[in-house]
Design an enzyme around this catalytic site. Structure first.
Site, mmCIF file in Angstrom:
data_model
loop_
_atom_site.group_PDB
_atom_site.id
_atom_site.type_symbol
_atom_site.label_atom_id
_atom_site.label_comp_id
_atom_site.label_asym_id
_atom_site.label_seq_id
_atom_site.Cartn_x
_atom_site.Cartn_y
_atom_site.Cartn_z
ATOM 1 N N ARG A 98 31.446 41.799 31.523
ATOM 2 C CA ARG A 98 32.675 41.869 32.324
ATOM 3 C C ARG A 98 32.678 43.207 33.040
ATOM 4 O O ARG A 98 32.364 44.242 32.439
ATOM 5 C CB ARG A 98 33.901 41.757 31.429
ATOM 6 C CG ARG A 98 35.174 42.129 32.177
ATOM 7 C CD ARG A 98 36.408 41.764 31.434
ATOM 8 N NE ARG A 98 36.567 40.321 31.369
ATOM 9 C CZ ARG A 98 37.684 39.730 30.958
ATOM 10 N NH1 ARG A 98 38.707 40.453 30.573
ATOM 11 N NH2 ARG A 98 37.770 38.421 30.927
ATOM 12 N N HIS A 144 35.292 33.967 37.215
ATOM 13 C CA HIS A 144 35.373 34.004 35.756
ATOM 14 C C HIS A 144 34.945 32.626 35.239
ATOM 15 O O HIS A 144 35.752 31.851 34.755
ATOM 16 C CB HIS A 144 36.814 34.337 35.349
ATOM 17 C CG HIS A 144 36.995 34.721 33.921
ATOM 18 N ND1 HIS A 144 36.029 34.534 32.956
ATOM 19 C CD2 HIS A 144 38.053 35.281 33.284
ATOM 20 C CE1 HIS A 144 36.495 34.973 31.792
ATOM 21 N NE2 HIS A 144 37.714 35.423 31.965
ATOM 22 N N THR A 197 38.325 37.006 25.821
ATOM 23 C CA THR A 197 36.999 36.639 26.314
ATOM 24 C C THR A 197 35.924 37.270 25.440
ATOM 25 O O THR A 197 35.004 36.592 24.981
ATOM 26 C CB THR A 197 36.839 37.029 27.793
ATOM 27 O OG1 THR A 197 37.918 36.458 28.516
ATOM 28 C CG2 THR A 197 35.537 36.525 28.356
ATOM 29 N N LYS A 234 28.415 58.197 31.742
ATOM 30 C CA LYS A 234 27.479 59.286 32.105
ATOM 31 C C LYS A 234 26.846 59.024 33.468
ATOM 32 O O LYS A 234 25.984 59.773 33.907
ATOM 33 C CB LYS A 234 26.363 59.381 31.066
ATOM 34 C CG LYS A 234 26.832 59.681 29.672
ATOM 35 C CD LYS A 234 25.610 59.788 28.760
ATOM 36 C CE LYS A 234 26.019 59.862 27.306
ATOM 37 N NZ LYS A 234 24.871 59.607 26.416
HETATM 38 C C1 NCD Z 1 41.884 36.408 32.512
HETATM 39 C C2 NCD Z 1 40.970 37.409 33.190
HETATM 40 O O1 NCD Z 1 40.470 38.315 32.540
HETATM 41 O O2 NCD Z 1 40.772 37.239 34.379
HETATM 42 N N1 NCD Z 1 41.927 36.568 31.135
HETATM 43 C C3 NCD Z 1 41.002 35.957 30.348
HETATM 44 O O3 NCD Z 1 39.827 36.130 30.492
HETATM 45 N N2 NCD Z 1 41.447 35.106 29.430
HETATM 46 C C4 NCD Z 1 43.227 36.337 33.110
HETATM 47 C C5 NCD Z 1 44.031 37.595 33.183
HETATM 48 O O4 NCD Z 1 43.594 38.667 32.776
HETATM 49 O O5 NCD Z 1 45.161 37.485 33.660
#
Ligand code: NCD
Length: 309
Positions: free
Chosen positions: A101, A129, A52, A80
């Site tokens: 994220r 996501h 990602t 921190k």
């Molecule tokens: C996914 C996530 O981060 O939720 N991965 C991703 O972004 N390609 C799926 C996962 O981590 O299993």
């Protein structure tokens, strides 16, 4: 200013526009190579990621823009004790758009409240996501030519898998989409999705722990990893992690025109012998993810308007 926090922040029409733009970029990337010149994308990753984060960075670089950011909470001021609200206020003056994220559900929503630049949710805990969903949708659309009239099998960790939650939310908006939800009993979809999205929308779905039985009906098989980092104890993870392993013997029940998707990373749930099967498209899917993120960045920065792009 717009953000992308949940897949529902985009209407079906807007989604269609972004997917179409993604396909156009894929066919003619040179045309878009300078669209974001002078713009910066910040990647704020408080949780590990390979695809990602790098696909966002590749997307911005492909558009001629620049990237900055951090790839773990340890290497940011979060260690921190800085709040997401303060971090985003500062980043707003360093970048034009950001992808975040975070392990906590809702963190990107909080960021969006304080941000002066568009915030893209690149995964918040076990919740949503949306850019993986864009990736999944463009893959399904390119390969099958449609987003309606599909039977989609989702297999693995449907409880903690945020990509599953976002994809269900996005797909229920298309006509005649049916879900076969395959998981161990402990890892079924969250109650709110069942009640507020599937039941409330009168969606056709089956919950089962049988993969082979439903295999012949599937247009798409969406495999997922058991989400170790969201388990409360290691024993449960070990007991459940290998509940479903897709291998060549199980695939013999599948249609010749079924496609196997996986958001990646894969652990054990797809045997590597499947990788050479023409139905296995997860690496292609990861590649399409860059084009659709390019389209999204252009859209949120308002660079897809009135330019004939
Ligand atoms: C996914 C996530 O981060 O939720 N991965 C991703 O972004 N390609 C799926 C996962 O981590 O299993």
């Amino acid at each position: 200013m717009r953000h992308l926090i949940s897949p529902l922040d985009l209407s079906v029409e807007e989604l269609e526009h972004i997917l179409t733009l993604g396909e156009r970029i894929m066919k003619n990337p040179e045309k878009y190579a300078h669209v974001c010149e002078g713009k910066k994308l910040a990647t704020l990753f408080y949780e590990p990621s390979t695809r990602t984060r790098l696909s966002f960075e590749a997307a911005m670089l492909n558009l001629g823009g620049k990237v900055l950011g951090f790839s773990s909470a340890d290497s940011s001021s979060a260690s921190k004790g800085e709040s997401v609200a303060d971090t985003i206020r500062v980043i707003s003056s360093y970048a034009d758009i950001c992808a975040m994220r975070h392990p906590k559900e809702g963190a990107p929503t909080v960021a969006a409240m304080y941000s002066e630049i568009p915030v893209i949710n690149a995964g918040d805990g076990g919740h949503n996501h949306p850019t993986q969903t864009l990736t999944d949708l463009i893959t399904i659309k390119i390969l099958t030519g449609r987003l309606d009239n599909l039977t989609i099998g989702m297999c693995g960790d449907l409880k903690f898998g945020r990509t599953v939650h976002s994809l269900i939310n996005a797909m229920v908006r298309y006509p005649n989409v049916r879900f076969i939800l395959i998981s161990p009993n402990e890892l079924t979809i969250p109650d709110y999705l069942r009640a507020e999205v599937l039941d409330a929308g009168n969606i056709d779905y089956v919950e089962t722990n049988q993969l082979e039985q439903y295999m012949p009906e599937l247009d798409i098989l969406y495999m997922t990893r058991v989400q170790r980092e969201r388990f409360f104890n290691e024993e449960d993870y070990i007991r459940l992690k290998d509940s479903f392993i897709l291998d060549a013997s199980k695939l013999q029940y599948a249609r010749k025109d079924m496609y196997i998707l996986h958001p990646l990373p894969r652990v054990n749930e797809i045997s590597t012998e499947v990788d050479n099967d023409p139905r296995a498209v997860y690496f292609k899917q990861a590649k399409y993810g860059v084009y659709v993120r390019m389209a999204l960045i252009m859209n949120l920065l308002g660079l897809d308007q009135d330019t004939g792009l």
